[in-house]
Motif scaffolding. Structure first.
Motif, PDB file in Angstrom:
ATOM      1  N   LEU A 281       0.497  -0.984  -0.534  1.00  8.26           N
ATOM      2  CA  LEU A 281      -0.198   0.241  -0.163  1.00  8.26           C
ATOM      3  C   LEU A 281       0.539   1.285  -0.485  1.00  8.26           C
ATOM      4  CD1 LEU A 281      -2.796   1.415   0.182  1.00  8.26           C
ATOM      5  CD2 LEU A 281      -2.366   0.506   2.317  1.00  8.26           C
ATOM      6  N   GLY A 282       2.201   1.748   0.703  1.00  6.58           N
ATOM      7  CA  GLY A 282       2.728   2.606   0.744  1.00  6.58           C
ATOM      8  C   GLY A 282       2.980   2.893  -0.639  1.00  6.58           C
ATOM      9  N   VAL A 283       4.499   1.259  -1.096  1.00  5.23           N
ATOM     10  CA  VAL A 283       4.355   1.625  -3.062  1.00  5.23           C
ATOM     11  C   VAL A 283       3.683   1.952  -3.302  1.00  5.23           C
ATOM     12  CG1 VAL A 283       6.399   0.134  -3.832  1.00  5.23           C
ATOM     13  CG2 VAL A 283       6.850  -0.132  -1.476  1.00  5.23           C
ATOM     14  N   TYR A 284       2.788   1.202  -3.736  1.00  6.48           N
ATOM     15  CA  TYR A 284       1.672   1.481  -5.104  1.00  6.48           C
ATOM     16  C   TYR A 284       1.311   2.244  -4.884  1.00  6.48           C
ATOM     17  CZ  TYR A 284       4.761  -2.248  -5.694  1.00  6.48           C
ATOM     18  OH  TYR A 284       5.339  -3.968  -6.417  1.00  6.48           O
ATOM     19  N   LYS A 285       1.214   2.601  -3.664  1.00  7.45           N
ATOM     20  CA  LYS A 285      -0.695   3.880  -3.433  1.00  7.45           C
ATOM     21  C   LYS A 285      -0.315   5.428  -3.028  1.00  7.45           C
ATOM     22  CE  LYS A 285      -3.965   0.750  -4.748  1.00  7.45           C
ATOM     23  NZ  LYS A 285      -5.623   0.955  -5.213  1.00  7.45           N
ATOM     24  N   VAL A 286       0.748   5.378  -1.070  1.00  7.17           N
ATOM     25  CA  VAL A 286       0.418   6.162  -0.398  1.00  7.17           C
ATOM     26  C   VAL A 286       1.486   6.437  -1.304  1.00  7.17           C
ATOM     27  CG1 VAL A 286       0.846   7.195   1.502  1.00  7.17           C
ATOM     28  CG2 VAL A 286      -0.724   5.237   1.221  1.00  7.17           C
ATOM     29  N   GLY A 287       3.172   6.425  -0.788  1.00  5.34           N
ATOM     30  CA  GLY A 287       4.030   6.988  -1.842  1.00  5.34           C
ATOM     31  C   GLY A 287       4.604   7.389  -0.153  1.00  5.34           C
ATOM     32  N   ALA A 288       6.024   8.025  -0.237  1.00  7.03           N
ATOM     33  CA  ALA A 288       6.981   8.580   0.427  1.00  7.03           C
ATOM     34  C   ALA A 288       6.332   9.653   0.804  1.00  7.03           C
ATOM     35  CB  ALA A 288       8.013   8.553   0.155  1.00  7.03           C
ATOM     36  N   LYS A 289       6.620  11.139   0.042  1.00  8.92           N
ATOM     37  CA  LYS A 289       5.223  12.139   0.529  1.00  8.92           C
ATOM     38  C   LYS A 289       4.047  12.391   0.817  1.00  8.92           C
ATOM     39  CE  LYS A 289       4.293  16.812  -1.611  1.00  8.92           C
ATOM     40  NZ  LYS A 289       3.255  17.237  -2.123  1.00  8.92           N
ATOM     41  N   ALA A 290       3.157  11.943   0.833  1.00 18.57           N
ATOM     42  CA  ALA A 290       2.157  11.111   1.648  1.00 18.57           C
ATOM     43  C   ALA A 290       2.106  10.478   2.683  1.00 18.57           C
ATOM     44  CB  ALA A 290       1.180  10.558   1.362  1.00 18.57           C
ATOM     45  N   LEU A 291       2.816   9.840   2.459  1.00 19.91           N
ATOM     46  CA  LEU A 291       3.324   9.119   4.361  1.00 19.91           C
ATOM     47  C   LEU A 291       3.663  10.212   5.671  1.00 19.91           C
ATOM     48  CD1 LEU A 291       3.403   6.930   6.078  1.00 19.91           C
ATOM     49  CD2 LEU A 291       5.482   5.851   4.529  1.00 19.91           C
ATOM     50  N   CYS A 292       4.399  10.740   4.212  1.00 20.92           N
ATOM     51  CA  CYS A 292       5.692  11.996   5.560  1.00 20.92           C
ATOM     52  C   CYS A 292       4.094  13.239   6.162  1.00 20.92           C
ATOM     53  CB  CYS A 292       6.576  12.583   4.683  1.00 20.92           C
ATOM     54  SG  CYS A 292       8.435  11.683   4.949  1.00 20.92           S
ATOM     55  N   GLU A 293       3.358  13.518   5.706  1.00 24.04           N
ATOM     56  CA  GLU A 293       2.624  14.296   5.521  1.00 24.04           C
ATOM     57  C   GLU A 293       1.614  13.812   6.537  1.00 24.04           C
ATOM     58  OE1 GLU A 293       1.430  15.751   1.593  1.00 24.04           O
ATOM     59  OE2 GLU A 293       2.471  16.892   1.291  1.00 24.04           O
ATOM     60  N   THR A 294       1.289  12.774   6.287  1.00 27.31           N
ATOM     61  CA  THR A 294       0.062  12.103   7.505  1.00 27.31           C
ATOM     62  C   THR A 294       1.118  11.689   8.646  1.00 27.31           C
ATOM     63  OG1 THR A 294      -0.408  10.703   5.407  1.00 27.31           O
ATOM     64  CG2 THR A 294      -1.121  10.258   7.715  1.00 27.31           C
ATOM     65  N   ALA A 295       2.492  11.953   8.547  1.00 26.14           N
ATOM     66  CA  ALA A 295       3.305  10.986  10.059  1.00 26.14           C
ATOM     67  C   ALA A 295       3.191  12.867  10.546  1.00 26.14           C
ATOM     68  CB  ALA A 295       4.699  10.300   9.893  1.00 26.14           C
ATOM     69  N   ASN A 296       3.621  13.451  10.091  1.00 28.55           N
ATOM     70  CA  ASN A 296       3.680  15.043  10.332  1.00 28.55           C
ATOM     71  C   ASN A 296       2.793  15.052  10.908  1.00 28.55           C
ATOM     72  OD1 ASN A 296       5.590  17.172  11.315  1.00 28.55           O
ATOM     73  ND2 ASN A 296       4.168  18.378   9.410  1.00 28.55           N
ATOM     74  N   SER A 297       1.308  14.994  10.894  1.00 27.45           N
ATOM     75  CA  SER A 297       0.331  16.089  10.685  1.00 27.45           C
ATOM     76  C   SER A 297      -0.395  15.219  12.099  1.00 27.45           C
ATOM     77  CB  SER A 297      -1.301  15.517   9.901  1.00 27.45           C
ATOM     78  OG  SER A 297      -1.653  14.635   9.506  1.00 27.45           O
ATOM     79  N   LEU A 298       0.380  13.696  13.149  1.00 26.07           N
ATOM     80  CA  LEU A 298       0.190  12.986  13.835  1.00 26.07           C
ATOM     81  C   LEU A 298       1.094  13.299  14.476  1.00 26.07           C
ATOM     82  CD1 LEU A 298      -1.653   9.759  11.911  1.00 26.07           C
ATOM     83  CD2 LEU A 298      -2.854  11.636  13.465  1.00 26.07           C
ATOM     84  N   GLY A 299       2.005  13.899  14.468  1.00 26.57           N
ATOM     85  CA  GLY A 299       3.360  14.580  15.369  1.00 26.57           C
ATOM     86  C   GLY A 299       3.814  13.100  15.881  1.00 26.57           C
ATOM     87  N   ILE A 300       4.118  12.011  14.945  1.00 24.78           N
ATOM     88  CA  ILE A 300       5.106  11.043  14.329  1.00 24.78           C
ATOM     89  C   ILE A 300       6.448  11.911  13.037  1.00 24.78           C
ATOM     90  CG2 ILE A 300       5.482   8.780  13.885  1.00 24.78           C
ATOM     91  CD1 ILE A 300       2.796   8.179  14.774  1.00 24.78           C
ATOM     92  N   GLN A 301       7.501  10.969  14.074  1.00 25.05           N
ATOM     93  CA  GLN A 301       8.540  11.417  12.822  1.00 25.05           C
ATOM     94  C   GLN A 301       8.997  10.622  11.697  1.00 25.05           C
ATOM     95  OE1 GLN A 301      12.018  11.466  15.975  1.00 25.05           O
ATOM     96  NE2 GLN A 301      13.220  12.365  14.595  1.00 25.05           N
TER      97      GLN A 301
END
Length: 192
Positions: free
Chosen positions: A12-32
Motif C-alpha cells: 500500500l505504501g509503495v504502490y498507492k500512498v508514496g513517501a510524500k503523503a506518508l511523511c505528511e500524514t506522519a507529520n500531521s499526527l506528530g510522528i517523526q
C-alpha cells in the motif's frame, strides 16, 4: 489491519500512498518519519511503522484518540485534574469516513484478529491495533494501541498505548497489559 499484515501495508505504501503523503500524514499526527528522501529509500518498511519512523506511546495514544474522536486529534494530557496545562482544542487531521473505517477495523482486531485471545471475555468493548517493532538485535518491542469503550460516544472514550521493550509480539505481552489498564479504568469509574 485485523491480522496485522506487514506485506499489505508495505505494498500500500509503495504502490498507492508514496513517501510524500506518508511523511505528511506522519507529520500531521506528530510522528517523526524523517525526510521524504529517507522515507522513499525505506518505503516498504516505513509504510508499516519501521525504518525511519520513530514514535512514543503518548503519540500512538493520540493517534488512537484521533480515530476514536472521528478524526479530531486532541492535544493529549498527562493528568486529568486542574493542573493539566495542555488545553488546546482538537485539530482535524483525518476525514470522518476514514476514522469510521479505522474504528471498525480496530474493533475487528479485538473481536477476530491478532488481539482476540488477549481481549477474550473482557466486559468493555475495545478497539485496538497490535504492533511488533522489529530491531536490529534482540526481541522486538511489543505494542498495543487503542481506545475503549468502542460502543461509547466519542467524548466518553479513553485512548491508550502500551509498549513493552523487547517484549516480542504485540498480541502476546502489550495487549494483555492494555487489557489490565482498561479493566482498572473501568473499576475506577474512568470509563462509562
Amino acid at each position: 489491519i485485523t491480522v496485522s499484515c506487514n506485506a499489505y501495508f508495505a505494498q500500500l505504501g509503495v504502490y498507492k500512498v508514496g513517501a510524500k503523503a506518508l511523511c505528511e500524514t506522519a507529520n500531521s499526527l506528530g510522528i517523526q518519519a524523517g525526510d521524504v528522501s529517507e522515507v522513499r529509500k525505506m518505503l516498504p518498511f516505513a509504510a508499516y511503522g519501521q525504518g525511519p519512523v520513530v514514535t512514543t506511546p503518548f503519540k500512538m495514544a493520540r493517534v488512537a484518540a484521533t480515530i476514536a474522536a472521528g478524526g479530531w486529534m486532541p492535544e493529549g494530557r498527562w493528568v486529568m485534574d486542574a493542573s493539566n496545562s495542555r488545553k488546546a482544542g482538537p485539530v482535524a487531521v483525518l476525514g470522518t469516513d476514514s476514522a469510521v473505517f479505522l474504528e471498525k477495523a480496530m474493533r475487528s482486531v479485538v473481536t477476530s484478529g491478532t488481539a482476540r485471545t488477549a481481549m477474550a471475555g473482557i466486559d468493555v468493548s475495545v478497539a485496538g491495533k497490535t504492533g511488533t517493532a522489529q530491531l536490529d538485535a534482540g526481541e522486538p518491542h511489543s505494542w498495543f494501541a487503542g481506545f475503549a469503550p468502542y460502543d461509547a460516544p466519542v467524548d466518553k472514550r479513553m485512548a491508550f498505548a502500551v509498549v513493552v521493550e523487547h517484549g516480542g509480539y504485540g498480541a502476546t505481552l502489550a495487549a494483555p497489559m492494555a487489557r489490565e489498564v482498561i479493566e482498572a479504568a473501568e473499576k475506577l469509574g474512568i470509563l462509562p
